[in-house]
Design a protein around this motif. Structure first.
Motif, PDB file in Angstrom:
ATOM      1  N   LYS A 130       0.811  -1.217   0.000  1.00 54.49           N
ATOM      2  CA  LYS A 130       0.000   0.000   0.000  1.00 54.49           C
ATOM      3  C   LYS A 130       0.847   1.270   0.000  1.00 54.49           C
ATOM      4  O   LYS A 130       0.511   2.245  -0.681  1.00 54.49           O
ATOM      5  CB  LYS A 130      -0.935  -0.003   1.209  1.00 54.49           C
ATOM      6  CG  LYS A 130      -2.081  -1.001   1.114  1.00 54.49           C
ATOM      7  CD  LYS A 130      -3.019  -0.858   2.301  1.00 54.49           C
ATOM      8  CE  LYS A 130      -4.196  -1.827   2.175  1.00 54.49           C
ATOM      9  NZ  LYS A 130      -5.123  -1.705   3.336  1.00 54.49           N
ATOM     10  N   HIS A 131       1.926   1.286   0.770  1.00 54.36           N
ATOM     11  CA  HIS A 131       2.728   2.510   0.837  1.00 54.36           C
ATOM     12  C   HIS A 131       3.396   2.812  -0.501  1.00 54.36           C
ATOM     13  O   HIS A 131       3.535   3.980  -0.897  1.00 54.36           O
ATOM     14  CB  HIS A 131       3.759   2.422   1.960  1.00 54.36           C
ATOM     15  CG  HIS A 131       4.894   1.480   1.686  1.00 54.36           C
ATOM     16  ND1 HIS A 131       4.791   0.110   1.865  1.00 54.36           N
ATOM     17  CD2 HIS A 131       6.165   1.709   1.237  1.00 54.36           C
ATOM     18  CE1 HIS A 131       5.935  -0.464   1.546  1.00 54.36           C
ATOM     19  NE2 HIS A 131       6.786   0.478   1.162  1.00 54.36           N
ATOM     20  N   GLN A 132       3.800   1.766  -1.223  1.00 56.04           N
ATOM     21  CA  GLN A 132       4.388   1.977  -2.544  1.00 56.04           C
ATOM     22  C   GLN A 132       3.335   2.453  -3.542  1.00 56.04           C
ATOM     23  O   GLN A 132       3.607   3.311  -4.398  1.00 56.04           O
ATOM     24  CB  GLN A 132       5.048   0.688  -3.041  1.00 56.04           C
ATOM     25  CG  GLN A 132       6.283   0.287  -2.271  1.00 56.04           C
ATOM     26  CD  GLN A 132       6.956  -0.947  -2.850  1.00 56.04           C
ATOM     27  OE1 GLN A 132       6.755  -1.284  -4.014  1.00 56.04           O
ATOM     28  NE2 GLN A 132       7.751  -1.634  -2.041  1.00 56.04           N
ATOM     29  N   VAL A 133       2.123   1.892  -3.434  1.00 55.91           N
ATOM     30  CA  VAL A 133       1.024   2.327  -4.298  1.00 55.91           C
ATOM     31  C   VAL A 133       0.758   3.809  -4.083  1.00 55.91           C
ATOM     32  O   VAL A 133       0.618   4.583  -5.039  1.00 55.91           O
ATOM     33  CB  VAL A 133      -0.251   1.502  -4.017  1.00 55.91           C
ATOM     34  CG1 VAL A 133      -1.440   2.112  -4.764  1.00 55.91           C
ATOM     35  CG2 VAL A 133      -0.055   0.054  -4.427  1.00 55.91           C
ATOM     36  N   ALA A 134       0.684   4.215  -2.824  1.00 58.32           N
ATOM     37  CA  ALA A 134       0.405   5.626  -2.495  1.00 58.32           C
ATOM     38  C   ALA A 134       1.487   6.547  -3.062  1.00 58.32           C
ATOM     39  O   ALA A 134       1.194   7.624  -3.601  1.00 58.32           O
ATOM     40  CB  ALA A 134       0.294   5.796  -0.988  1.00 58.32           C
ATOM     41  N   GLU A 135       2.742   6.110  -2.970  1.00 57.34           N
ATOM     42  CA  GLU A 135       3.846   6.919  -3.488  1.00 57.34           C
ATOM     43  C   GLU A 135       3.764   7.052  -5.012  1.00 57.34           C
ATOM     44  O   GLU A 135       3.965   8.141  -5.571  1.00 57.34           O
ATOM     45  CB  GLU A 135       5.180   6.291  -3.087  1.00 57.34           C
ATOM     46  CG  GLU A 135       5.492   6.389  -1.597  1.00 57.34           C
ATOM     47  CD  GLU A 135       6.750   5.611  -1.228  1.00 57.34           C
ATOM     48  OE1 GLU A 135       7.358   4.999  -2.137  1.00 57.34           O
ATOM     49  OE2 GLU A 135       7.112   5.618  -0.032  1.00 57.34           O
ATOM     50  N   LYS A 136       3.476   5.944  -5.677  1.00 54.56           N
ATOM     51  CA  LYS A 136       3.401   5.968  -7.135  1.00 54.56           C
ATOM     52  C   LYS A 136       2.239   6.829  -7.623  1.00 54.56           C
ATOM     53  O   LYS A 136       2.383   7.603  -8.582  1.00 54.56           O
ATOM     54  CB  LYS A 136       3.245   4.545  -7.672  1.00 54.56           C
ATOM     55  CG  LYS A 136       4.460   3.663  -7.469  1.00 54.56           C
ATOM     56  CD  LYS A 136       5.576   4.015  -8.423  1.00 54.56           C
ATOM     57  CE  LYS A 136       5.235   3.642  -9.852  1.00 54.56           C
ATOM     58  NZ  LYS A 136       6.349   3.949 -10.780  1.00 54.56           N
ATOM     59  N   VAL A 137       1.078   6.701  -6.975  1.00 52.36           N
ATOM     60  CA  VAL A 137      -0.088   7.490  -7.370  1.00 52.36           C
ATOM     61  C   VAL A 137       0.188   8.979  -7.162  1.00 52.36           C
ATOM     62  O   VAL A 137      -0.158   9.814  -8.013  1.00 52.36           O
ATOM     63  CB  VAL A 137      -1.336   7.043  -6.590  1.00 52.36           C
ATOM     64  CG1 VAL A 137      -2.491   8.012  -6.834  1.00 52.36           C
ATOM     65  CG2 VAL A 137      -1.744   5.634  -6.989  1.00 52.36           C
TER      66      VAL A 137
END
Length: 365
Positions: free
Chosen positions: A107-114
């Motif tokens: 989730k934290h990587q998803v948030a960063e990418k978005v």
């Protein structure tokens, strides 16, 4: 990103051949346009590169790997279509993040990418809004964001701006090209709009009836058309065609057209038969000293220039001249042609005759 190489690509649907033995190379990081009228085979070509259609024969290499018979899921390709294809029950953030969530990314990587993609596209303020109430331009940015967030090897875009109105489409074309330049992404883009292709593309393939008519830079395709189809399809107004019968020898730099000797680029091969003298409107000068004559039929004012329609012994043509140059319907004027910009065509085949103007282009086109 990736280099894409197409070799002898062919696609048949029963008795109908949609694409015939196409070959070309898309350089790594290039913005590559597939251009042509409806039904020419450009979308079928894109779908074969993407893996949505499998070729009847031929090879497709992405990043040096042959993928012609692999499905889309094994090609690391991202898609952007004309109709956006967003999930209406999700907000902007969830639409963009969906490919990453589906891959099981933390989730934290998803948030960063978005967040990174939203910053690139300038849509940070609408991340939590539902997609249903967005403008066409914002919805297209969200569709782009969902493609970009995956960091694919290449982007496939099928008329992504076609649903937008003309003024906003031009603005989005500028944005899309700027985004491409920032990311350095390999992009294959289908369009029927020659202005869009000329504005955005590094290279253009012009297709007609499943055949590649010409492959090259926008400048070469405009200045040095390989066929009459390309010369007519590219440009507004398109190239003028004046037909005549004659004979020229190798090395000739003049032709006789209706008893007038006219300059042309030096020809590389002899030719005898029905020819076409091709000249762009902006390469014609109205000058009383010109020996080739035409009758003014009409003039269309366009601000700094005007398009003048003239009737000549070889047919009608259009000239783009300064708007302050006086012309009157019914008057006869002299015409001067910039010989270094002329393209001669074989009237039967429609192919350009080889000359010093187009020698390198025809060899590679």
């Amino acid at each position: 990103m990736a280099e894409i190489v197409i070799r002898n690509l062919r696609k048949e649907f029963g008795d109908f051949t949609a694409v015939q033995s196409s070959s070309f190379k898309i350089e790594d990081g290039e913005f590559f346009m597939l251009l042509g009228p409806s039904g020419c085979g450009k979308t079928t070509t894109l779908r074969m590169i993407a893996g949505l259609e499998l070729p009847t024969s031929g090879e497709i290499y992405i990043d040096g790997e042959e993928v012609g018979q692999r499905p889309a899921s094994q090609r690391d390709i991202a898609f952007v279509f004309q109709m956006f294809a967003l999930y209406p029950h999700m907000n902007v953030r969830k639409n963009i993040s969906y490919p990453l969530v589906s891959q099981g990314m933390p989730k934290h990587q998803v948030a960063e990418k978005v967040a990174e993609v939203a910053r690139i596209l300038g849509i940070e303020k609408i991340l939590d809004r539902p997609v249903g109430g967005l403008s066409g331009g914002d919805r297209q940015r969200v569709a782009l964001g969902r493609a970009i967030v995956r960091d694919p090897k290449a982007f496939m875009m099928d008329e992504p701006l076609g649903a937008l109105d003309a003024e906003f489409r031009e603005h989005m074309a500028e944005e899309l090209r700027a985004l491409h330049d920032r990311m350095g992404a390999t992009t294959v883009y289908v369009t029927h709009d020659q202005l869009e292709a000329m504005q955005m593309g590094d290279k253009i393939v012009v297709m007609n009836h499943g055949v590649i008519e010409q492959f090259g830079t926008p400048q070469d395709i405009y200045d040095k058309p390989a066929t009459m189809f390309v010369a007519d399809f590219i440009g507004s107004p398109p190239m003028n065609f004046l037909r005549f019968h004659g004979e020229v020898h190798a090395g000739a730099s003049k032709v006789m057209m209706h008893h007038e000797e006219l300059d042309v680029p030096r020809l590389m091969e002899p030719f005898e038969g029905d020819m076409v003298f091709g000249i762009r409107p902006e390469h014609i000068t109205l000058n009383d000293s010109g020996s080739y004559r035409g009758e003014v039929l009409a003039a269309e004012y366009l601000g700094t220039t005007q398009i003048v329609t003239l009737k000549t012994a070889s047919g009608e043509l259009k000239a783009r001249i300064p708007s302050d140059q006086p012309v009157r319907a019914g008057e006869f004027v002299g015409l001067e042609f910039n010989g270094s910009t002329v393209t001669l065509f074989d009237n039967q085949s429609g192919r350009a005759l080889r000359s010093e103007l187009n020698e390198g282009v025809l060899a590679h086109g």
